[in-house]
Design an enzyme around this catalytic site. Structure first.
Site, short mmCIF file in Angstrom:
data_model
loop_
_atom_site.label_atom_id
_atom_site.label_comp_id
_atom_site.label_asym_id
_atom_site.label_seq_id
_atom_site.Cartn_x
_atom_site.Cartn_y
_atom_site.Cartn_z
N GLU A 93 -2.74 6.70 -3.42
CA GLU A 93 -3.72 5.68 -3.79
C GLU A 93 -4.64 5.30 -2.63
O GLU A 93 -5.29 4.27 -2.67
CB GLU A 93 -3.01 4.42 -4.29
N HIS B 237 0.10 -0.25 -10.23
CA HIS B 237 -0.76 -1.08 -9.38
C HIS B 237 -1.27 -2.32 -10.12
O HIS B 237 -2.47 -2.55 -10.25
CB HIS B 237 -1.94 -0.27 -8.84
N ARG C 11 0.84 -1.19 0.00
CA ARG C 11 0.00 0.00 0.00
C ARG C 11 0.87 1.24 0.00
O ARG C 11 1.89 1.30 0.69
CB ARG C 11 -0.93 0.01 1.23
#
Length: 332
Positions: free
Chosen positions: A258, A297, A229
């Site tokens: 994000e 991602h 993350r």
């Protein structure tokens, strides 16, 4: 049992129809307005955009099981489901080896300067000056988080004959013996690792786990990999580490901004998510750095991983029809 699927993409529908008898499939989300379409369904499967509220459940009198094709389940009113004795299941994992393999793709890109070589050849430059890499054999990999993904990373690292240090709040000495690694403190891991890779979920407690204060603890010339993350790492700390040559390379699949992404698979549905990432990255100093390898991602994004979500969902439906469910998948 009658089964209805919502939020289904075309390729998912093909796989579902091959493995289940007469499922009802909708591309749309399940809402109070269209819930009557599934009024005869005993089982429904959704993704995160279908909000399973009290109003929706009132329209589904025969419902016995909800399966959400996600690792998150905050879009489902669990209290109301319990009142109505509706079982709720989720997909707790589907891409452990997938993310682990991507982690090593980033490591190898940096250790062998593959990204720099590729850019050079596009310019018809086939010189090798400045492209000297290093072997992974004998190097120390620091794994932060030895959960399902972390374990796969450790196994791959041992295949490369790397030494492995692990930091995890849960110590499993049997696992350490089996996979031949050593548990250490977080600071010791930073100091002794040639490559550090993060495999823990984000929480308020580990916000900016890697920051300006501890970036100086990294072994000089080491590499940081983050496929977990973005908010685990302070972007300014990365820039500082690269500037001072504490870090020789950074491999990232996630970025600090994000935080709005709740679910990897969400990126397949929402173009706005990709646009937000694009806007964040345009002219960003970190991405322009030649010692940074960035992927947008996609660590989770393999055909096999996406298929496993559908296959697991189908498997749970079949198990439920036989009177049993995988305990790992049961929420309530």
């Amino acid at each position: 049992m009658h089964v209805s699927f919502f939020e289904v993409q075309d390729w998912e529908g093909e796989l579902i129809r091959k493995n289940l008898k007469s499922p009802t499939i909708y591309k749309e989300t399940l809402t109070p307005i269209n819930a009557k379409k599934a009024k005869n369904s005993e089982i429904i499967s959704v993704f995160i955009y279908s909000k399973i509220s009290k109003q929706v459940l009132q329209e589904l009198p025969k419902l016995k099981l909800i399966i959400t094709r996600s690792t998150g389940f905050d879009h489902i009113d669990l209290v109301e489901c319990k009142k109505r004795k509706v079982k709720v299941c989720y997909i707790p994992s589907y891409g452990e080896n997938t993310v682990a393999e991507h982690t090593f793709a980033l490591i190898l890109a940096l250790s062998r300067k593959i990204h720099k070589s590729y850019i050079r050849t596009l310019k018809n430059d086939f010189t090798i000056e400045g492209l000297e890499g290093f072997d992974l054999k004998g190097k120390t990999l620091g794994v932060v988080g030895a959960g399902k993904i972390g374990k796969h990373v450790i196994r791959i690292a041992r295949g490369f004959e790397m030494n492995v240090l692990v930091n995890d709040r849960h110590v499993d000495e049997f696992l350490a013996t089996e996979l031949n690694f050593k548990y250490v403190s977080f600071n010791e891991l930073l100091k002794k690792s040639d490559i550090v890779t993060l495999h823990i979920p984000y929480s308020k407690e580990n916000h900016f786990l890697i920051n300006k204060k501890n970036i100086s603890l990294f072994k000089e010339g080491s590499i940081l990999i983050n496929t977990s993350r973005g908010l685990l790492v302070d972007t300014e700390a990365l820039l500082l580490g690269l500037k001072k040559k504490i870090l020789s390379g950074v491999g990232i699949d996630v970025i600090e901004d994000e935080k709005f992404i709740k679910e990897e698979k969400e990126l397949l549905h929402e173009k706005n998510k990709r646009e937000a990432i694009k806007n964040f990255l345009e002219d960003h100093e970190l991405i322009r750095n030649e010692n940074v390898v960035f992927t947008p991602h996609i660590a989770f994004y393999s055909r096999e991983a996406l298929e496993r979500i559908i296959e697991k969902t189908i498997g749970e439906i079949k198990s439920f029809e036989k009177g049993k469910l995988d305990k790992e998948c049961i929420i309530c």
